[in-house]
Write an enzyme that holds these catalytic residues in place. Structure first.
Site, PDB file in Angstrom:
ATOM      1  N   SER A  24      15.698  28.481  25.987  1.00  0.00           N
ATOM      2  CA  SER A  24      14.311  29.001  26.092  1.00  0.00           C
ATOM      3  C   SER A  24      13.278  27.868  26.382  1.00  0.00           C
ATOM      4  O   SER A  24      12.316  28.143  27.184  1.00  0.00           O
ATOM      5  CB  SER A  24      14.107  29.621  24.791  1.00  0.00           C
ATOM      6  OG  SER A  24      14.818  30.875  24.646  1.00  0.00           O
ATOM      7  N   ASP A 316      20.421  36.805  20.119  1.00  0.00           N
ATOM      8  CA  ASP A 316      21.436  36.124  20.857  1.00  0.00           C
ATOM      9  C   ASP A 316      22.640  35.833  19.969  1.00  0.00           C
ATOM     10  O   ASP A 316      23.599  35.712  20.687  1.00  0.00           O
ATOM     11  CB  ASP A 316      20.792  34.888  21.596  1.00  0.00           C
ATOM     12  CG  ASP A 316      19.808  35.339  22.643  1.00  0.00           C
ATOM     13  OD1 ASP A 316      19.673  36.511  23.224  1.00  0.00           O
ATOM     14  OD2 ASP A 316      19.081  34.390  23.101  1.00  0.00           O
TER      15      ASP A 316
END
Ligand code: S3P
Length: 429
Positions: A24, A316
């Protein structure tokens, strides 16, 4: 298609490991570095396939980006100097590139065509396209612009006040990026806190934002200035080895230089709740991102209920939590995780199918799954379904399985962790 033979190793995991850079944060560092004036140098960049998509997209818009292993140097003249790409932009498998890039493209006075791979083409883009249209962008594609391929005509944007209907940092970030390019003050409110790397990095690049609880405001047309960024290790990648150490007897493992941003450390909380022996030490903070070390040793685990506000902090890692639950005593219930259906695969379906095939007692619910634990997993043929996190979950399952697992399509692991098997080898004893 390749098949990887995973022998049941029952090895313990020992030693120290540094995992690759956070996915990210790597994406965002390229996006903000490309929008900034001057030079941005990024170290410990994740050179996985997804983040390369973000690099190529900005190279297509004329930004000079040099790649030297995990060090990236961006020289940009800022937003006003971005160019209209000649070729369509290929987003590959990367949802983060798609949603965040849409926010940028919406505010540029050009036409863009975006496409992705088979998995990304099935994932909803309307969650970002709808607010961006409200701001003034013209976005079209299949099913009224819900799915890729998309055509985007960006340009002058007006600000909006937007409440995200889904628990998604990608949506929040897409709208904030458009807000940066828009006229006036854009605000985004979210019901549940999601990862806040966009907010942290905007500030590191000199952008002023206001943040109150789950309400973020950004004034448009602010200038960004290039900076040096060190990307922390990805806790979502570290999670595979933490889980592996928790369930393989005799393990004692330290992950160094790993990101400890509180919006991402749900896996530490879940492991602790399940009974794992862990120590987390925060050592420093760079660009608003905490970095430190996590040490874990194997122990008996207990099933838990995982629901509510923790879900975006572990979204996740849920495939892994399901695997941990198969090795824990009692029942684990995962709820409020309907977002799993919109990941690289429908991860409620792919996790349940895979773990069932390996002999686990697990059933799907609308918004999660229920696992009854302490099952010895067996071997057999399983598929990653082209989803990197399912592939890595299967590799960790093979450490405790009775027989050989044949993993179909392991190549997708390169999306987020190109050297996953080499690192696993390094710490297996
Ligand atoms: C990401 C946000 C999450 C996560 C994805 C990366 C990001 O997706 O699953 O792997 O970088 O913003 P959503 O925002 O769609 O939940």
């Amino acid at each position: 298609m390749t098949i990887k033979k995973l022998h049941p190793s029952h090895a313990s995991l020992r030693g120290e490991l540094k995992v690759p850079g956070d996915k990210s944060i790597s994406h965002r560092s390229v996006i903000f570095g490309s929008l900034a004036n001057g030079r941005t140098t990024i170290t410990n960049f994740l050179d996985g396939e997804d983040c390369m998509r973000t690099i190529h997209a900005f190279q297509q818009m004329g930004v000079s980006i040099e790649i030297n292993d995990q060090t990236i140097t961006i020289d940009s003249k800022g937003i006003a100097n971005l160019q209209e790409p000649i070729e369509p932009i290929n987003l590959g498998n990367s949802g983060t590139t798609a949603r965040l890039l849409l926010g940028v493209l919406a505010g540029l006075p050009f036409h863009f065509t975006l496409f992705g791979d088979e998995s990304l083409t099935k994932r909803p883009m309307d969650r970002v396209a709808v607010p961006l249209r409200e701001m003034g962008a013209i976005i079209d594609g299949r099913e009224n612009g819900k799915y890729l391929p998309l055509s985007v005509r960006g340009g002058h944007l007006s600000s909006i006040s937007f409440e995200t209907p889904v628990k998604s940092a990608q949506v929040k970030s897409g709208v904030l990026l458009a807000g940066l390019l828009a006229e006036g003050v854009t605000s985004v409110a979210e019901k549940t806190t999601t990862r806040d790397h966009t907010e942290n990095m905007l500030q590191a690049f000199g952008v002023k934002i206001e943040k109150q609880n789950n309400h973020i405001s950004i004034e448009g047309k602010q200038q960004l200035a290039g900076i040096d960024i060190e990307v922390p290790g990805d806790i979502s990648s570290a999670a595979f080895f933490l889980a592996a150490a928790a369930i393989t007897e005799g393990s004692q493992l330290t992950i160094k230089d790993v990101g400890l941003n509180l919006t991402r450390t749900g896996i530490v909380d879940v492991l602790k709740q399940m009974g794992a022996n862990m120590e987390v030490v925060e050592e420093r903070s760079i660009g608003g991102e905490a970095i430190g070390r996590i040490t874990i040793s194997s122990s008996a685990l207990q099933g838990q209920v995982i629901e509510g506000d923790i879900i975006p902090r572990v979204i996740d890692e849920i495939p892994l939590i399901a695997l941990l639950a198969t090795q824990a005593k009692g029942r684990t219930i995962i709820r409020d995780a309907e977002e799993l259906r919109f990941k690289e695969t429908d991860r409620i379906a792919t996790v349940v199918n895979t773990l069932q095939a390996l002999g686990a007692t697990i059933e799907a619910t609308d918004d999660g799954m229920i696992i009854t634990g302490n099952t010895e997993l067996k071997g057999g043929d399983v598929d990653s379904y082209g989803d990197h996190r399912i592939g890595m979950m299967i590799a960790i399952a093979s450490l405790v399985a009775k027989d050989t697992i044949y993993l179909n399509n392991p190549a997708c692991i390169a999306v987020s962790y190109p050297k996953f098997f080499e690192d696993l080898e390094k710490i297996s004893r």
